[in-house]
Write a protein that holds these residues in place. Structure first.
Motif, PDB file in Angstrom:
ATOM      1  N   GLY A   1      -9.452   9.027  -5.033  1.00 15.17           N
ATOM      2  CA  GLY A   1      -9.086   9.016  -4.356  1.00 15.17           C
ATOM      3  C   GLY A   1      -8.504   8.009  -3.244  1.00 15.17           C
ATOM      4  O   GLY A   1      -7.615   8.298  -2.085  1.00 15.17           O
ATOM      5  N   LEU A   2      -9.807   8.706  -2.555  1.00 20.04           N
ATOM      6  CA  LEU A   2      -9.730   8.145  -0.718  1.00 20.04           C
ATOM      7  C   LEU A   2      -9.633   6.734  -0.016  1.00 20.04           C
ATOM      8  O   LEU A   2      -9.092   6.559   0.217  1.00 20.04           O
ATOM      9  N   PRO A   3     -10.686   5.516  -0.812  1.00 15.44           N
ATOM     10  CA  PRO A   3     -10.005   4.260  -0.917  1.00 15.44           C
ATOM     11  C   PRO A   3      -8.706   3.917  -1.537  1.00 15.44           C
ATOM     12  O   PRO A   3      -8.045   3.058  -0.841  1.00 15.44           O
ATOM     13  N   ILE A   4      -8.120   4.823  -2.624  1.00 19.69           N
ATOM     14  CA  ILE A   4      -6.706   4.045  -2.835  1.00 19.69           C
ATOM     15  C   ILE A   4      -6.081   3.957  -1.437  1.00 19.69           C
ATOM     16  O   ILE A   4      -5.159   3.585  -1.853  1.00 19.69           O
ATOM     17  N   ALA A   5      -6.590   5.751  -1.140  1.00 23.00           N
ATOM     18  CA  ALA A   5      -5.382   6.074  -0.626  1.00 23.00           C
ATOM     19  C   ALA A   5      -5.201   5.016   0.952  1.00 23.00           C
ATOM     20  O   ALA A   5      -4.463   4.762   1.091  1.00 23.00           O
ATOM     21  N   ALA A   6      -7.060   5.086   1.728  1.00 18.54           N
ATOM     22  CA  ALA A   6      -6.906   3.939   2.846  1.00 18.54           C
ATOM     23  C   ALA A   6      -6.101   2.832   2.733  1.00 18.54           C
ATOM     24  O   ALA A   6      -5.519   1.982   3.093  1.00 18.54           O
ATOM     25  N   ILE A   7      -6.485   2.610   1.552  1.00 21.54           N
ATOM     26  CA  ILE A   7      -5.304   1.209   0.545  1.00 21.54           C
ATOM     27  C   ILE A   7      -4.179   0.700   1.047  1.00 21.54           C
ATOM     28  O   ILE A   7      -3.672  -0.198   1.169  1.00 21.54           O
ATOM     29  N   THR A   8      -3.262   2.000   0.625  1.00 19.70           N
ATOM     30  CA  THR A   8      -2.285   1.779   0.196  1.00 19.70           C
ATOM     31  C   THR A   8      -2.163   1.779   1.942  1.00 19.70           C
ATOM     32  O   THR A   8      -0.355   1.879   2.122  1.00 19.70           O
ATOM     33  N   ASP A   9      -2.132   2.097   2.804  1.00 18.57           N
ATOM     34  CA  ASP A   9      -1.966   2.734   4.066  1.00 18.57           C
ATOM     35  C   ASP A   9      -2.431   1.814   4.844  1.00 18.57           C
ATOM     36  O   ASP A   9      -1.665   1.988   6.027  1.00 18.57           O
ATOM     37  N   MET A  10      -3.076   0.174   4.274  1.00 12.66           N
ATOM     38  CA  MET A  10      -2.892  -0.649   4.715  1.00 12.66           C
ATOM     39  C   MET A  10      -1.300  -0.911   5.069  1.00 12.66           C
ATOM     40  O   MET A  10      -0.640  -2.205   6.015  1.00 12.66           O
ATOM     41  N   LYS A  11      -0.233  -0.609   4.603  1.00 14.50           N
ATOM     42  CA  LYS A  11       1.070  -1.830   4.493  1.00 14.50           C
ATOM     43  C   LYS A  11       1.834  -0.819   5.728  1.00 14.50           C
ATOM     44  O   LYS A  11       3.084  -1.203   6.128  1.00 14.50           O
ATOM     45  N   LYS A  12       1.018   0.714   6.356  1.00 13.19           N
ATOM     46  CA  LYS A  12       1.705   0.876   6.818  1.00 13.19           C
ATOM     47  C   LYS A  12       1.573   0.719   8.637  1.00 13.19           C
ATOM     48  O   LYS A  12       0.644   0.249   8.741  1.00 13.19           O
ATOM     49  N   SER A  13       1.797   1.320   8.997  1.00 10.25           N
ATOM     50  CA  SER A  13       1.988   0.722  10.813  1.00 10.25           C
ATOM     51  C   SER A  13       0.994   1.286  11.312  1.00 10.25           C
ATOM     52  O   SER A  13       0.076   2.344  11.039  1.00 10.25           O
ATOM     53  N   PRO A  14       0.085   0.861  11.760  1.00  7.11           N
ATOM     54  CA  PRO A  14      -1.600   1.268  12.717  1.00  7.11           C
ATOM     55  C   PRO A  14      -1.634   2.067  13.659  1.00  7.11           C
ATOM     56  O   PRO A  14      -1.340   2.947  13.935  1.00  7.11           O
ATOM     57  N   GLU A  15      -0.284   2.309  14.153  1.00  5.92           N
ATOM     58  CA  GLU A  15       0.017   3.356  15.078  1.00  5.92           C
ATOM     59  C   GLU A  15      -0.085   5.230  13.991  1.00  5.92           C
ATOM     60  O   GLU A  15      -0.227   6.432  15.227  1.00  5.92           O
ATOM     61  N   ILE A  16      -0.492   4.863  12.802  1.00 10.30           N
ATOM     62  CA  ILE A  16      -0.567   6.763  12.221  1.00 10.30           C
ATOM     63  C   ILE A  16      -2.400   6.238  11.945  1.00 10.30           C
ATOM     64  O   ILE A  16      -2.417   7.937  11.497  1.00 10.30           O
ATOM     65  N   ILE A  17      -2.178   5.823  12.363  1.00 14.18           N
ATOM     66  CA  ILE A  17      -4.027   5.767  12.006  1.00 14.18           C
ATOM     67  C   ILE A  17      -4.753   6.901  12.966  1.00 14.18           C
ATOM     68  O   ILE A  17      -4.602   6.798  13.978  1.00 14.18           O
ATOM     69  N   SER A  18      -5.602   7.599  12.731  1.00  9.90           N
ATOM     70  CA  SER A  18      -6.405   8.438  13.694  1.00  9.90           C
ATOM     71  C   SER A  18      -7.722   8.364  13.457  1.00  9.90           C
ATOM     72  O   SER A  18      -8.796   7.130  12.508  1.00  9.90           O
ATOM     73  N   GLY A  19      -8.032   7.565  14.690  1.00 10.31           N
ATOM     74  CA  GLY A  19      -9.529   6.415  14.608  1.00 10.31           C
ATOM     75  C   GLY A  19     -10.766   7.749  14.652  1.00 10.31           C
ATOM     76  O   GLY A  19     -11.296   7.561  13.912  1.00 10.31           O
ATOM     77  N   ARG A  20     -10.494   9.208  14.865  1.00 11.75           N
ATOM     78  CA  ARG A  20     -11.456  10.226  14.398  1.00 11.75           C
ATOM     79  C   ARG A  20     -11.285  10.355  12.934  1.00 11.75           C
ATOM     80  O   ARG A  20     -12.953  10.068  12.398  1.00 11.75           O
ATOM     81  N   MET A  21     -10.293  10.153  12.285  1.00 13.88           N
ATOM     82  CA  MET A  21     -10.513  10.376  10.543  1.00 13.88           C
ATOM     83  C   MET A  21     -11.113   9.398  10.136  1.00 13.88           C
ATOM     84  O   MET A  21     -11.797   9.932   9.417  1.00 13.88           O
ATOM     85  N   THR A  22     -10.402   7.843  11.103  1.00 12.37           N
ATOM     86  CA  THR A  22     -11.777   6.951  10.271  1.00 12.37           C
ATOM     87  C   THR A  22     -13.287   7.090  10.302  1.00 12.37           C
ATOM     88  O   THR A  22     -14.132   6.878   9.615  1.00 12.37           O
ATOM     89  N   PHE A  23     -13.585   7.136  11.398  1.00 17.61           N
ATOM     90  CA  PHE A  23     -14.691   7.555  12.185  1.00 17.61           C
ATOM     91  C   PHE A  23     -15.167   8.233  11.029  1.00 17.61           C
ATOM     92  O   PHE A  23     -16.353   7.822  10.376  1.00 17.61           O
TER      93      PHE A  23
END
Length: 109
Positions: free
Chosen positions: A35-57
């Motif tokens: 579920g984690l990589p699938i969610a990350a892959i689907t989020d690639m189509k969304k705007s980068p402004e919603i990406i959390s740097g801390r969570m990504t790290f």
């Protein structure tokens, strides 16, 4: 030749050993983790402004640790390793998207 390989594959799928593998945590743990990589892959189509740097790290660190675990545990859990390798790749892409977005926003200001 192809018939022999197909027959062996079918026999393996019908074997008790394979059925036992499907009932173990070695199988269902990684399946649930996908579920984690699938969610990350689907989020690639969304705007980068919603990406959390801390969570990504945090997810990058998490996947690195569990890739090591999947490799070190005996027997090696290649399904878990593949899951976390995919997640690590997706999170690194998300992180690079965030950095690019922040740099473009900074240059535009």
């Amino acid at each position: 030749m192809a018939g022999t390989i197909a027959r062996k594959a079918i026999d393996h799928l019908k074997s008790k050993e394979f059925r036992d593998y499907l009932m173990r945590f070695h199988f269902w743990g990684p399946v649930a983790n996908w579920g984690l990589p699938i969610a990350a892959i689907t989020d690639m189509k969304k705007s980068p402004e919603i990406i959390s740097g801390r969570m990504t790290f945090a997810l990058c660190c998490y996947s690195l640790l569990f890739m090591r675990f999947a490799y070190k545990v005996q027997p090696r859990n290649w399904l878990l390793f593949a899951c976390h390798l995919t997640n690590e790749s997706a999170q690194l892409i998300q992180g690079s998207r965030l950095i690019k977005y922040n740099m473009e926003k900074k240059m535009g200001s």
